[in-house]
Design an enzyme around this catalytic site. Structure first.
Site, mmCIF file in Angstrom:
data_model
loop_
_atom_site.group_PDB
_atom_site.id
_atom_site.type_symbol
_atom_site.label_atom_id
_atom_site.label_comp_id
_atom_site.label_asym_id
_atom_site.label_seq_id
_atom_site.Cartn_x
_atom_site.Cartn_y
_atom_site.Cartn_z
ATOM 1 N N LYS A 1 26.138 28.364 36.955
ATOM 2 C CA LYS A 1 26.279 28.317 38.367
ATOM 3 C C LYS A 1 26.774 29.514 38.896
ATOM 4 O O LYS A 1 28.103 29.916 38.752
ATOM 5 C CB LYS A 1 27.222 27.070 38.853
ATOM 6 N N GLU B 1 48.065 37.886 44.486
ATOM 7 C CA GLU B 1 46.643 38.656 44.509
ATOM 8 C C GLU B 1 46.065 38.596 45.801
ATOM 9 O O GLU B 1 46.072 37.969 46.785
ATOM 10 C CB GLU B 1 45.802 38.142 43.576
HETATM 11 P P1 TAP Z 1 37.094 30.536 42.787
HETATM 12 O O1 TAP Z 1 37.098 30.075 44.445
HETATM 13 O O2 TAP Z 1 37.810 29.945 41.931
HETATM 14 O O3 TAP Z 1 35.503 30.503 42.542
HETATM 15 C C1 TAP Z 1 34.966 30.981 41.365
HETATM 16 C C2 TAP Z 1 33.595 30.008 40.794
HETATM 17 O O4 TAP Z 1 34.026 28.312 40.661
HETATM 18 C C3 TAP Z 1 32.618 30.046 42.060
HETATM 19 O O5 TAP Z 1 31.335 29.699 41.432
HETATM 20 C C4 TAP Z 1 32.890 28.492 42.719
HETATM 21 O O6 TAP Z 1 31.761 28.130 43.493
HETATM 22 C C5 TAP Z 1 33.137 27.670 41.631
HETATM 23 N N1 TAP Z 1 34.235 26.649 42.249
HETATM 24 C C6 TAP Z 1 34.892 26.307 43.082
HETATM 25 N N2 TAP Z 1 35.357 25.202 43.214
HETATM 26 C C7 TAP Z 1 34.941 24.458 41.855
HETATM 27 C C8 TAP Z 1 35.112 23.332 41.292
HETATM 28 N N3 TAP Z 1 36.146 22.442 41.938
HETATM 29 N N4 TAP Z 1 34.725 22.964 39.738
HETATM 30 C C9 TAP Z 1 34.024 23.816 39.326
HETATM 31 N N5 TAP Z 1 33.571 25.009 40.040
HETATM 32 C C10 TAP Z 1 34.087 25.574 40.946
HETATM 33 O O7 TAP Z 1 36.996 32.203 42.650
HETATM 34 P P2 TAP Z 1 36.446 33.161 43.659
HETATM 35 O O8 TAP Z 1 37.150 33.198 45.123
HETATM 36 O O9 TAP Z 1 35.061 33.120 43.790
HETATM 37 O O10 TAP Z 1 36.609 34.551 42.797
HETATM 38 C C11 TAP Z 1 38.040 35.248 42.940
HETATM 39 C C12 TAP Z 1 38.829 35.018 41.847
HETATM 40 O O11 TAP Z 1 38.304 35.244 40.509
HETATM 41 C C13 TAP Z 1 40.235 35.906 42.072
HETATM 42 O O12 TAP Z 1 41.466 34.979 41.738
HETATM 43 C C14 TAP Z 1 40.008 36.723 40.743
HETATM 44 O O13 TAP Z 1 41.008 37.234 40.263
HETATM 45 C C15 TAP Z 1 39.126 35.811 39.718
HETATM 46 N N6 TAP Z 1 38.387 36.732 38.735
HETATM 47 C C16 TAP Z 1 39.013 36.775 37.545
HETATM 48 C C17 TAP Z 1 38.326 37.556 36.755
HETATM 49 C C18 TAP Z 1 38.743 37.768 35.340
HETATM 50 S S1 TAP Z 1 37.738 38.277 34.272
HETATM 51 N N7 TAP Z 1 39.859 37.321 34.844
HETATM 52 C C19 TAP Z 1 37.105 38.292 37.240
HETATM 53 C C20 TAP Z 1 36.608 38.125 38.395
HETATM 54 C C21 TAP Z 1 37.428 37.367 39.229
HETATM 55 P P3 TAP Z 1 31.404 28.568 44.840
HETATM 56 O O14 TAP Z 1 32.468 29.764 45.389
HETATM 57 O O15 TAP Z 1 30.021 28.945 44.877
HETATM 58 O O16 TAP Z 1 31.306 27.282 45.671
#
Ligand code: TAP
Length: 517
Positions: free
Chosen positions: A212, A419
């Site tokens: 996903k 962050e």
């Molecule tokens: P999230 O909101 O956590 O979303 C990540 C993924 O999880 C998205 O595909 C999201 O779907 C999905 N998701 C949301 N709620 C969920 C649930 N209840 N169950 C399962 N999946 C769910 O993070 P983001 O805002 O997209 O990304 C930013 C964060 O990612 C930052 O904190 C960043 O540090 C972290 N990040 C970490 C890394 C590494 S390698 N450590 C790399 C990149 C990013 P939808 O958003 O599509 O609804």
């Protein structure tokens, strides 16, 4: 639209394999860009079970690019069934490890052949600067597929000397086996690269997958799915469902037939993912979560290099970077001069259309994220921070937020520990002679993804590198990740590595076989 056959010739110019889908065709970036906008289940591009759709937006124009199916729980279940069938009874399982490697290698070659299209899509959908997308978003993705293609026939167990059952003997050996159906959930900052970091290791190990992508950036995953057909990856091995995390992601983590979840995203959602994995069926799980990585600049550093690298460490990919240096500590004796140089450097970033070859800084990924950055700066300033440069949304079309530097960040300021995930540098100073104190402050965070140090004193750099609690530490460089080196966090930045040999462990189980003879 209507379904049409897209026939793509392979590297030797032979035709034959075709993928059928309803393409979006755009004339953009000096090319005709053709890509699917349906989900990919069991080798076919399909809509959602109830016909509902959503739009994905181009952050440079804030206009929709196309509509995609809004996946339902029924769609996830269908994808998991396909992945389960492919794992248990398909060609994938019967194929030799070497043949699996050949197909993954071919997939990498096809990605290389189509890299301009993939980078253009990443640019349109995620606001990635095209020149950077070619090198990093897509370039590193290709590297990671090649790297893991090479691992397929090198995954080995051991023979282990155990005590004998006298007068007979025992032979004990281990097999490294795939886990089964794996669910992968990824964020929006590097859509294709986050897919690749996980999926390449997952498939090299012999699993099948339901992925996903983030709902705001689904397009490169679907173009990738098209290429996977051409590479000869059998139906059901790769499935891509396009929908929300709360519904589709949640169903994946709770699904009784999914045996492992690889997740990259925020710490908050990571915790709910882990909980759901535990409650549903004790799924194996790996979590790459948030970070607030400290970067320490000592007065004896190569300052010219440190200025450039510190800016890169924060502003790379518009700060939408998990290892972004979230907090920069600068030695007091050089602080004021160094900050001046940082400001000059930050002003050099050419902001504009991500497809323009001279652009260094593109639009933020999506509106909600941009609004959070504006709030972040306001809140930091209320806590005593000083805006040295930037800090406001630009008044122009598109989701632009400039490279921003905030100084005077006290340890109590929320910006010292939270962050931003955007191009916001948070600067604090430290007493030149008190290494212990700056280390204490650098480690005073619940995150532990990365850290960095700049100094010409090699003995000091090693002592500092050892003391920093982070999964990756950079010395006199930053941002230097490589597909062959393990990557992943400590503490609430999660656990389980991507990349390198260690990543394979996340997608394998060990079976011990004991034979009496
Ligand atoms: P999230 O909101 O956590 O979303 C990540 C993924 O999880 C998205 O595909 C999201 O779907 C999905 N998701 C949301 N709620 C969920 C649930 N209840 N169950 C399962 N999946 C769910 O993070 P983001 O805002 O997209 O990304 C930013 C964060 O990612 C930052 O904190 C960043 O540090 C972290 N990040 C970490 C890394 C590494 S390698 N450590 C790399 C990149 C990013 P939808 O958003 O599509 O609804």
């Amino acid at each position: 639209g209507e379904n049409i056959d897209i026939v793509i010739r392979n590297l030797r110019g032979e035709g034959g394999i075709s993928v059928t889908y309803d393409p979006i065709v755009l004339n953009v970036n000096n090319m005709e860009l053709k890509f699917p906008h349906d989900q990919f289940i069991d080798g076919k591009f399909v809509g959602s079970s109830d016909g509902r759709t959503f739009k994905t937006i181009n952050p440079a124009t804030e206009k929709p690019i196309c509509e995609l199916p809004l996946a339902t729980v029924a769609d996830v279940d269908r994808a998991v069934r396909a992945a389960k069938k492919a794992f248990e009874r398909g060609e994938w399982r019967q194929m030799s490890a070497r043949e699996r490697g050949k197909r993954l290698y071919k997939l990498a070659e096809l990605m290389e052949e189509h890299k301009e299209e993939l980078a253009t899509l990443e640019s349109l959908d995620a606001g990635a600067v095209y020149t950077l997308a070619l090198k990093t978003h897509v370039g590193m993705s290709i590297d990671v597929w090649r790297y893991f293609a090479g691992w397929c026939d090198k995954i080995q167990g051991k023979t282990i000397p155990i005590s004998n059952a006298r007068p007979n003997k025992n032979l004990c050996l281990t097999l490294r086996e795939p886990i089964g159906v794996v669910g992968l959930i990824t964020p929006w900052n590097y859509p294709l690269m986050m897919l690749s970091w996980k999926m390449a290791a997952c498939l090299a190990a012999g699993n099948t997958v339901v992925h996903k992508p983030a709902q705001v950036t689904p397009l490169t995953a679907l173009k990738f799915a098209e290429l996977s057909v051409l590479a000869g990856i059998p139906p059901g091995v790769i499935n891509i469902v396009t929908g929300s995390g709360s519904l589709v992601g949640n169903r994946l983590t709770a699904h009784p037939d999914v045996r492992k979840i690889g997740f990259t995203g925020s710490t908050e959602i990571g915790a709910t993912v882990m909980e759901s994995c535990a409650k549903s069926n004790i799924k194996k799980v790996s979590l790459e979560l948030g970070g607030k990585s400290p970067l320490i600049i000592f007065a004896d550093a190569d300052l010219e290099k440190a200025v450039k690298q510190a800016c890169g460490a924060v502003f790379f990919n518009k700060g939408e970077n998990c290892i972004a240096a979230g907090r920069v500590f600068i030695a007091k004796s050089i602080h004021d001069d160094f900050v001046k140089k940082l400001v000059e450097e930050a002003k050099q970033y050419q902001i504009g259309d991500p497809l323009d070859r001279s652009t260094a800084h593109g639009p933020q990924n999506h509106l909600a994220h941009l609004n959070k950055l504006v709030e972040y700066v306001e809140k930091a300033v209320a806590g005593g921070a000083k805006v040295e440069v930037g800090g406001k949304r630009l008044e122009r079309e598109g989701l632009y937020f400039p490279p921003t530097i905030l100084s005077n960040i006290d340890d109590e300021n929320f910006a010292a520990s939270e962050e931003s995930f955007g191009p916001i540098m948070c600067v604090s100073s430290f007493d030149d002679d008190d290494i212990e104190d700056v280390l204490r402050r650098a480690n005073d965070t619940e995150f532990g993804l990365a850290a960095g140090v700049f100094t010409r004193d090699s003995s000091k750099s090693l002592r500092v590198a050892e003391a920093l609690h982070a999964g990756t530490v950079f010395v006199n460089t930053y941002q230097k990740t490589d597909v062959a080196a393990p990557f992943g966090g400590f503490k609430q930045s999660g656990f389980g590595k991507d990349m390198g040999e260690e990543a394979l462990n996340e997608y394998l189980v060990t079976k011990t076989i004991t034979i009496e003879y």
